[in-house]
Design an enzyme around this catalytic site. Structure first.
Site, PDB file in Angstrom:
ATOM      1  N   GLU A  39      -1.511   7.448   8.940  1.00 21.79           N
ATOM      2  CA  GLU A  39      -0.218   7.461   8.847  1.00 21.79           C
ATOM      3  C   GLU A  39       0.489   7.730   9.994  1.00 21.79           C
ATOM      4  O   GLU A  39       1.445   7.299  10.468  1.00 21.79           O
ATOM      5  CB  GLU A  39       0.624   8.127   8.092  1.00 21.79           C
ATOM      6  CG  GLU A  39       0.693   7.627   6.049  1.00 21.79           C
ATOM      7  CD  GLU A  39       0.577   5.836   6.030  1.00 21.79           C
ATOM      8  OE1 GLU A  39       2.101   6.288   6.221  1.00 21.79           O
ATOM      9  OE2 GLU A  39       0.154   5.017   5.589  1.00 21.79           O
ATOM     10  N   ASP A  85       0.504  -1.498   0.030  1.00 23.80           N
ATOM     11  CA  ASP A  85       0.042   0.295  -0.415  1.00 23.80           C
ATOM     12  C   ASP A  85       1.106   1.504   0.159  1.00 23.80           C
ATOM     13  O   ASP A  85       1.463   0.918   0.392  1.00 23.80           O
ATOM     14  CB  ASP A  85      -0.782   0.353   1.334  1.00 23.80           C
ATOM     15  CG  ASP A  85      -1.741   1.185   1.329  1.00 23.80           C
ATOM     16  OD1 ASP A  85      -2.013   1.633   0.165  1.00 23.80           O
ATOM     17  OD2 ASP A  85      -1.936   1.824   2.608  1.00 23.80           O
ATOM     18  N   SER A  86       0.153   2.792  -0.280  1.00 23.91           N
ATOM     19  CA  SER A  86       1.111   3.799  -0.195  1.00 23.91           C
ATOM     20  C   SER A  86       1.396   3.777   1.086  1.00 23.91           C
ATOM     21  O   SER A  86       2.392   4.736   1.260  1.00 23.91           O
ATOM     22  CB  SER A  86       0.038   4.873  -0.820  1.00 23.91           C
ATOM     23  OG  SER A  86      -0.803   5.233   1.080  1.00 23.91           O
ATOM     24  N   HIS A 127      -6.993   2.987   4.092  1.00 21.59           N
ATOM     25  CA  HIS A 127      -6.412   3.859   5.578  1.00 21.59           C
ATOM     26  C   HIS A 127      -7.629   3.850   6.351  1.00 21.59           C
ATOM     27  O   HIS A 127      -7.691   3.875   7.563  1.00 21.59           O
ATOM     28  CB  HIS A 127      -5.794   5.360   4.628  1.00 21.59           C
ATOM     29  CG  HIS A 127      -4.113   4.776   4.847  1.00 21.59           C
ATOM     30  ND1 HIS A 127      -4.176   4.684   3.912  1.00 21.59           N
ATOM     31  CD2 HIS A 127      -3.365   5.437   5.098  1.00 21.59           C
ATOM     32  CE1 HIS A 127      -2.438   4.167   3.705  1.00 21.59           C
ATOM     33  NE2 HIS A 127      -1.970   4.651   4.514  1.00 21.59           N
ATOM     34  N   CYS A 158     -10.913   3.920   0.869  1.00 16.50           N
ATOM     35  CA  CYS A 158      -9.406   3.809   1.123  1.00 16.50           C
ATOM     36  C   CYS A 158      -9.054   3.163   1.978  1.00 16.50           C
ATOM     37  O   CYS A 158      -9.746   2.954   3.382  1.00 16.50           O
ATOM     38  CB  CYS A 158      -9.163   5.172   0.587  1.00 16.50           C
ATOM     39  SG  CYS A 158      -7.796   5.540   1.186  1.00 16.50           S
ATOM     40  N   CYS A 207      -4.384  -1.123  -2.482  1.00 12.25           N
ATOM     41  CA  CYS A 207      -4.803   0.548  -2.036  1.00 12.25           C
ATOM     42  C   CYS A 207      -5.256   1.367  -3.439  1.00 12.25           C
ATOM     43  O   CYS A 207      -5.031   0.356  -4.784  1.00 12.25           O
ATOM     44  CB  CYS A 207      -2.839   1.160  -1.996  1.00 12.25           C
ATOM     45  SG  CYS A 207      -3.141   2.065  -2.849  1.00 12.25           S
TER      46      CYS A 207
HETATM   47  N1  DGL Z   1      -4.700   3.490   1.376  1.00 18.71           N
HETATM   48  C1  DGL Z   1      -5.209   4.090   0.237  1.00 18.71           C
HETATM   49  C2  DGL Z   1      -5.735   3.748  -0.923  1.00 18.71           C
HETATM   50  O1  DGL Z   1      -6.435   3.180  -0.446  1.00 18.71           O
HETATM   51  C3  DGL Z   1      -4.471   5.679   0.045  1.00 18.71           C
HETATM   52  C4  DGL Z   1      -3.468   6.392  -0.819  1.00 18.71           C
HETATM   53  C5  DGL Z   1      -3.122   7.449  -0.432  1.00 18.71           C
HETATM   54  O2  DGL Z   1      -1.964   7.151  -0.488  1.00 18.71           O
HETATM   55  O3  DGL Z   1      -3.514   8.898  -1.029  1.00 18.71           O
HETATM   56  O4  DGL Z   1      -6.150   4.334  -1.514  1.00 18.71           O
END
Ligand code: DGL
Length: 279
Positions: free
Chosen positions: A160, A19-20, A194, A192, A82
């Site tokens: 984060e 993931d990011s 997160h 998302c 992600c």
């Molecule tokens: N967890 C990522 C998603 O599902 C976050 C994306 C981001 O870093 O902006 O989109």
């Protein structure tokens, strides 16, 4: 005999998840609970999060780097945990890697089937919401249901930092959810990974009558299906393990991932020299 040993060894390769940043840990939880015999490698690109407000070229490059790290670690499948990386880069990854590449899709389809008010709200990054993939989902499932799209800048950063319950997070959530409720939404899609860690907080804001959906269980089912098809599900005769890696500051990642995972975990820095394959 030799062949069966090879298959056995192959099946013991880990599943790579990235993931990011730390958000994909919500997906990892669903994967591990659905496939307890499997081993996982989780790679958080926290040094480059968030992706959502970055250019497509940047997200393509990072996605390619993360996938190549996982492939280099002998992953038998890659899960793009992600939504943002999925809409930008999943086609490129699938064209490049011969292993299953499983990706996210915001749970718009089930949401439109659940909604009784006929209005569904989608919370996601701007990059996800403006993608052709999302437009396609709205075209397919939004014929008799109104779909309200709400970008949520700043929320990924809160997760984060591990700030799940702070006043700043509360303000952001209220700002993004209020227009959806005012618009008549009775079902919210967390588009998302997160945001899944903000579920308890969101529930307190919206009350008990709003349905909240997300896709991690569906991703786990899809992964299991694909591994079964290619006969690469683990036999479960060895102890499975989950390893965590990050491109961000290791101490910060360890603290936040441990909090989100629910137990103290070891987190290793991704060695940038391991990431050299450019798609
Ligand atoms: N967890 C990522 C998603 O599902 C976050 C994306 C981001 O870093 O902006 O989109």
């Amino acid at each position: 005999m030799k062949k069966s040993v090879e298959i056995f060894e192959r099946n013991w390769s880990p599943i790579g998840v990235f993931d990011s940043g730390v958000g994909g840990v919500s997906v990892l939880k669903a994967l591990q609970s659905a496939l307890p015999n499997e081993s996982f490698i989780y790679a958080a690109d926290s040094g480059n999060a968030p992706y959502g407000d970055k250019s497509k070229a940047f997200i393509e490059a990072r996605t390619s780097a993360m996938a190549s790290f996982l492939a280099g670690a002998n992953a038998k499948a890659i899960v793009v945990a992600c939504n943002t990386a999925t809409v930008v880069a999943v086609k490129t990854l699938r064209a490049h890697y011969p292993i299953p590449v499983i990706a996210m899709e915001p749970a718009i389809k089930p949401a439109t089937q659940i909604s009784r008010s006929g209005v569904v709200g989608v919370l996601a990054t701007a990059r996800t919401l403006e993608s052709p993939a999302l437009a396609n989902l709205c075209r397919l499932y939004g014929t008799s249901v109104k779909i309200l799209l709400q970008p949520c800048p700043g929320l990924v950063e809160q997760v984060e930092r591990g700030d799940l319950e702070t006043e700043a997070t509360h303000q952001l959530l209220r700002r993004y959810i209020s227009p959806l409720l005012a618009g008549g939404a009775d079902t919210l899609v967390l588009g998302c990974t997160h945001y899944v860690f903000l579920l308890a907080h969101i529930r307190r804001i919206v009350g008990p009558d709003i349905t909240i959906v997300e896709s991690s269980a569906a991703v786990a089912r899809q992964l299991e299906r694909r591994l079964a098809e290619i006969r690469k599900l683990s036999e479960g005769t060895r102890r499975s393990e989950t390893k965590f890696f990050t491109t961000g500051p290791v101490n910060q990642s360890r603290a936040v991932i441990s909090e989100l995972w629910g137990e103290s975990v070891h987190v290793q820095a991704i060695d940038i020299s391991d990431i050299h394959i450019k798609i």
